[in-house]
Design a protein around this motif. Structure first.
Motif, short mmCIF file in Angstrom:
data_model
loop_
_atom_site.label_atom_id
_atom_site.label_comp_id
_atom_site.label_asym_id
_atom_site.label_seq_id
_atom_site.Cartn_x
_atom_site.Cartn_y
_atom_site.Cartn_z
N MET A 13 0.82 -1.21 0.00
CA MET A 13 0.00 0.00 0.00
C MET A 13 0.85 1.26 0.00
O MET A 13 0.48 2.25 -0.62
N ALA A 14 1.98 1.26 0.66
CA ALA A 14 2.82 2.46 0.70
C ALA A 14 3.25 2.83 -0.72
O ALA A 14 3.25 4.00 -1.09
N THR A 15 3.61 1.85 -1.51
CA THR A 15 4.02 2.12 -2.88
C THR A 15 2.89 2.71 -3.70
O THR A 15 3.08 3.66 -4.46
N VAL A 16 1.70 2.19 -3.54
CA VAL A 16 0.53 2.71 -4.26
C VAL A 16 0.23 4.14 -3.81
O VAL A 16 -0.07 5.00 -4.64
N GLU A 17 0.33 4.38 -2.53
CA GLU A 17 0.07 5.72 -2.02
C GLU A 17 1.08 6.72 -2.57
O GLU A 17 0.73 7.84 -2.93
N TYR A 18 2.34 6.34 -2.64
CA TYR A 18 3.36 7.22 -3.21
C TYR A 18 3.06 7.48 -4.69
O TYR A 18 3.20 8.60 -5.17
N ALA A 24 -0.81 12.98 -8.48
CA ALA A 24 -1.54 14.18 -8.09
C ALA A 24 -0.65 15.42 -8.18
O ALA A 24 -1.08 16.48 -8.65
N ALA A 25 0.59 15.30 -7.73
CA ALA A 25 1.53 16.43 -7.81
C ALA A 25 1.82 16.80 -9.26
O ALA A 25 1.89 17.99 -9.60
N ALA A 26 1.99 15.81 -10.11
CA ALA A 26 2.24 16.09 -11.53
C ALA A 26 1.03 16.76 -12.18
O ALA A 26 1.18 17.69 -12.98
#
Length: 57
Positions: A13-18, A24-26
């Motif tokens: 999940m951490a990888t998906v969240e990143y 979103a930032a892009a």
């Protein structure tokens, strides 16, 4: 005898969240780029800079 690793439901999940955060930032960066390069903003900034440079001391 070695124990087999147990998989939890939230593994990875951490990888998906990143990845979602980076997307979103892009997207936000793309929107800001379009806004800053719009005709109205460019004209306003150009007028502001020309006015600032034409001030007599």
């Amino acid at each position: 005898m070695s124990k087999l690793p147990t998989l939890r439901e939230d593994d990875g999940m951490a990888t998906v969240e990143y990845a979602i955060g980076i997307l979103a930032a892009a997207a936000l960066g793309g929107v800001l780029y379009l806004i800053v390069n719009s005709e109205a903003v460019v004209a306003g900034l150009t007028a502001l800079i020309e006015r600032a440079l034409s001030v007599k001391f």
